[in-house]
Design a protein around this motif. Structure first.
Motif, PDB file in Angstrom:
ATOM      1  N   HIS A 175      -1.449   4.374   3.654  1.00  0.00           N
ATOM      2  CA  HIS A 175      -0.516   3.244   3.679  1.00  0.00           C
ATOM      3  C   HIS A 175       0.928   3.692   3.440  1.00  0.00           C
ATOM      4  N   GLY A 176       1.854   2.848   3.880  1.00  0.00           N
ATOM      5  CA  GLY A 176       3.259   2.998   3.499  1.00  0.00           C
ATOM      6  C   GLY A 176       4.012   4.107   4.216  1.00  0.00           C
ATOM      7  N   ARG A 177       3.621   4.432   5.437  1.00  0.00           N
ATOM      8  CA  ARG A 177       4.302   5.498   6.189  1.00  0.00           C
ATOM      9  C   ARG A 177       5.520   4.910   6.890  1.00  0.00           C
ATOM     10  N   THR A 178       6.681   5.200   6.383  1.00  0.00           N
ATOM     11  CA  THR A 178       7.875   4.559   6.950  1.00  0.00           C
ATOM     12  C   THR A 178       8.174   5.060   8.357  1.00  0.00           C
ATOM     13  N   GLU A 179       7.793   6.320   8.674  1.00  0.00           N
ATOM     14  CA  GLU A 179       8.103   6.808  10.032  1.00  0.00           C
ATOM     15  C   GLU A 179       7.349   6.019  11.098  1.00  0.00           C
ATOM     16  N   VAL A 180       6.155   5.534  10.755  1.00  0.00           N
ATOM     17  CA  VAL A 180       5.392   4.740  11.724  1.00  0.00           C
ATOM     18  C   VAL A 180       5.988   3.330  11.815  1.00  0.00           C
ATOM     19  N   ALA A 181       6.367   2.790  10.663  1.00  0.00           N
ATOM     20  CA  ALA A 181       7.011   1.465  10.648  1.00  0.00           C
ATOM     21  C   ALA A 181       8.318   1.506  11.443  1.00  0.00           C
ATOM     22  N   SER A 190      -3.943   3.571  13.014  1.00  0.00           N
ATOM     23  CA  SER A 190      -4.109   3.495  11.549  1.00  0.00           C
ATOM     24  C   SER A 190      -3.740   2.111  11.024  1.00  0.00           C
ATOM     25  N   GLY A 191      -3.815   1.093  11.898  1.00  0.00           N
ATOM     26  CA  GLY A 191      -3.607  -0.278  11.448  1.00  0.00           C
ATOM     27  C   GLY A 191      -2.160  -0.722  11.342  1.00  0.00           C
ATOM     28  N   TYR A 192      -1.219   0.148  11.741  1.00  0.00           N
ATOM     29  CA  TYR A 192       0.192  -0.286  11.656  1.00  0.00           C
ATOM     30  C   TYR A 192       0.520  -1.319  12.739  1.00  0.00           C
ATOM     31  N   GLY A 220       0.814  -1.203   0.000  1.00  0.00           N
ATOM     32  CA  GLY A 220       0.000   0.000   0.000  1.00  0.00           C
ATOM     33  C   GLY A 220       0.846   1.251   0.000  1.00  0.00           C
ATOM     34  N   GLU A 221       0.271   2.301  -0.565  1.00  0.00           N
ATOM     35  CA  GLU A 221       0.983   3.579  -0.603  1.00  0.00           C
ATOM     36  C   GLU A 221      -0.053   4.687  -0.635  1.00  0.00           C
ATOM     37  N   GLY A 222      -0.057   5.528   0.385  1.00  0.00           N
ATOM     38  CA  GLY A 222      -1.045   6.614   0.438  1.00  0.00           C
ATOM     39  C   GLY A 222      -2.449   6.062   0.491  1.00  0.00           C
ATOM     40  N   ALA A 223      -3.311   6.535  -0.406  1.00  0.00           N
ATOM     41  CA  ALA A 223      -4.709   6.097  -0.402  1.00  0.00           C
ATOM     42  C   ALA A 223      -4.925   4.857  -1.275  1.00  0.00           C
TER      43      ALA A 223
END
Ligand SMILES: Cc1ncc(COP(=O)(O)O)c(C=O)c1O
Length: 486
Positions: A69-75, A296-298, A42-45
């Motif tokens: 989706h795809g927020r690396t700072e949260v990962a 946000s599901g992370y 996923g990436e963005g919307a």
């Protein structure tokens, strides 16, 4: 779009999925002759399947992916926390991320909601709220209060207690008997209001709220513990509260000493443009249940925010336990055995407030603040509404309703009479055609017929006009085709 999956891997995924994976709420036989949809990234919307095909995530996964989706700072926050302290329970111990998140949520929550009890899911949050209500009343001298009121067609989760609160007969029946005490009241679907209030939304709201009072009186006020309501009811297709509804419900709860639980598993964390849905509609709950958007599901996380008043009987006990010898767990057991006046809430789950989930929630809320996502929803929600309302020129679209980034589109067979589809037509239309056709056209949303047939949209909070237009265009094409099949 390139995909890391070759033809052999794709075939192997299908074979293993069909042989070993059990999908939730899914008729598995429907995949006998077709592929299981597999989402790989996923990436963005947007999300992508194993073939590299792109889909607009119009449901934020399952009302979850607020920041996209795809927020690396949260990962990265998750990876840092897993390296430092992957797990420790909240049973008698705390850890810094749970403390920080509890403090942050208490500051965001309305009024005197000051205490956070974490869980790992929404069902567990609802279950916990009912258990707390029961133990609170037992502790404070009203042991007969155990019943819970909730609205018809409302979904509050699937564990046995939460299912007893859920108002969807079809998903309860296989598990009867459920815990006793679940009582139904009408929901706030104004499109389907009874004739005597069908022209006046305020009168409809007063009637629906008064039905709660009538149910309390019918059951006996001394037996009713709580009313569970979503700010904007999801199941049935997004029923916002009519004007005056929640102030009246609050008054009724106060009059009979009943707790008002705002089930915000969907409506919190920006879905309606506010941290909490109760804030948007201006009422003060005694408990808020949350999950989904908090991370946000992370990572999975849920919980309940509880007022000082509800916590009060349990606080003295906590202080006392820390001064007893033998460690906190033994001290708690000793205190209960001795019939202490300061009881412990006898409830917990292993993964509640997981350190990685709490770290993720903190990073998720940072994104909300940095990118002003609540502001994004508030400034774009009327554009979202008016874009979806363009669809009302289609003969199959009966009603478009909702608030914030949370909308339901009710489908009808006859617009002038509001005639709905019968079970067979609904089955053919929603399961047989619409769900697949929307997915094939590149839109993830939900076609639901647990009430009257609806399409539900709940996109990530980062969405803007280009995404609204894409949703409208895909829906227009597929709904036009659906009408030809009616
Ligand atoms: C209002 C509400 N309450 C409770 C739940 C249950 O949450 P979970 O699926 O995390 O158990 C849901 C799930 O969609 C929900 O929408």
């Amino acid at each position: 779009m390139s995909t890391p999956y070759g033809q052999d891997e794709i075939a192997a995924l299908q074979e293993k999925a069909k042989r070993h994976l059990w999908l939730h709420f899914t008729r598995m036989s429907s995949y006998a002759d077709s592929d299981v949809p597999v989402i790989v990234r996923g990436e963005g919307a947007y999300v992508y399947d194993q073939h590299g095909k792109r889909y607009l995530d119009g449901l934020a996964g399952l009302f979850v992916s607020q920041i996209g989706h795809g927020r690396t700072e949260v990962a990265e926050a998750a990876a840092r926390q897993a390296s430092e302290l992957a797990y420790f329970p909240l049973w008698s111990y705390a850890h810094p991320q749970a403390i920080a998140l509890a403090d942050r949520l208490a500051n965001l929550a309305p009024g005197d909601l000051n205490r956070v009890f974490f869980t790992s899911s929404g069902s567990e949050a609802v279950e916990s709220a009912w258990k707390l209500a029961k133990q609170y009343f037992k502790t404070t001298g009203e042991p007969a209060r155990y019943k819970v009121l909730s609205r018809s067609i409302a979904y509050h989760g699937t564990s046995m207690g939460a299912l007893a609160i859920t108002g969807l007969p079809g998903i309860k029946e296989p598990f009867e008997p459920l815990p006793p005490g679940g009582v139904r009241v009408p929901n706030t679907n104004f499109y389907r209001a009874p004739a005597f209030v069908a022209d006046d939304e305020t009168a409809f709201g007063a009637w629906a709220a008064d039905e709660i009072e009538r149910a309390i009186l019918r059951e006996g006020p001394e037996s009713v513990a709580a009313v569970f309501l979503e700010p904007c009811q999801n199941s049935g297709g997004c029923f916002p509260p009519p004007p005056g509804y929640f102030p009246r419900v609050r008054e009724i709860c106060d009059r009979y000493g009943v707790l008002l639980v705002s089930d915000e598993v969907i409506c919190a964390f920006g879905r309606l443009g506010y941290w909490f849905g109760s804030e948007r509609y201006g009422y003060q709950p005694d408990i808020i249940t949350f999950a989904k958007g908090v991370t946000s599901g992370y990572a999975p996380l849920g919980g309940m925010l509880v007022s000082d008043r509800l916590m009060e009987p349990f606080v003295g006990g906590q202080a006392a336990e820390h001064h007893q010898s033998g460690g906190p767990v033994q001290a708690r057991a000793a205190s209960m055995a001795a019939g202490s006046a300061t009881p412990t809430f006898l409830h917990g789950v292993t993964f509640a407030g997981h350190p990685v989930s709490c770290a993720v929630a903190m990073a998720n809320l940072d994104v909300f603040e940095k990118e002003n996502l609540l502001g994004n929803v508030r400034s774009n929600e009327s554009a979202f509404r008016s874009t979806l309302e363009k669809l009302t020129d289609l003969p199959i679209v009966g009603d478009v309703r909702g608030d914030g980034y949370f909308y339901g589109i009710e489908l009808v067979k006859d617009k002038s009479t509001r005639l709905t589809f019968d079970d067979d037509e609904s089955e053919r239309l929603l399961r047989g055609f619409l769900s697949h056709a929307l997915f094939d056209a590149g839109l993830i949303c939900r076609a639901d017929d647990r009430g009257d047939p609806v399409i539900q949209l709940s996109p990530p909070l980062i969405c803007t006009q280009e995404h609204f237009d894409e949703m409208e265009q895909i829906l227009r094409g597929v709904l036009t085709e659906a009408w030809r099949k009616v």
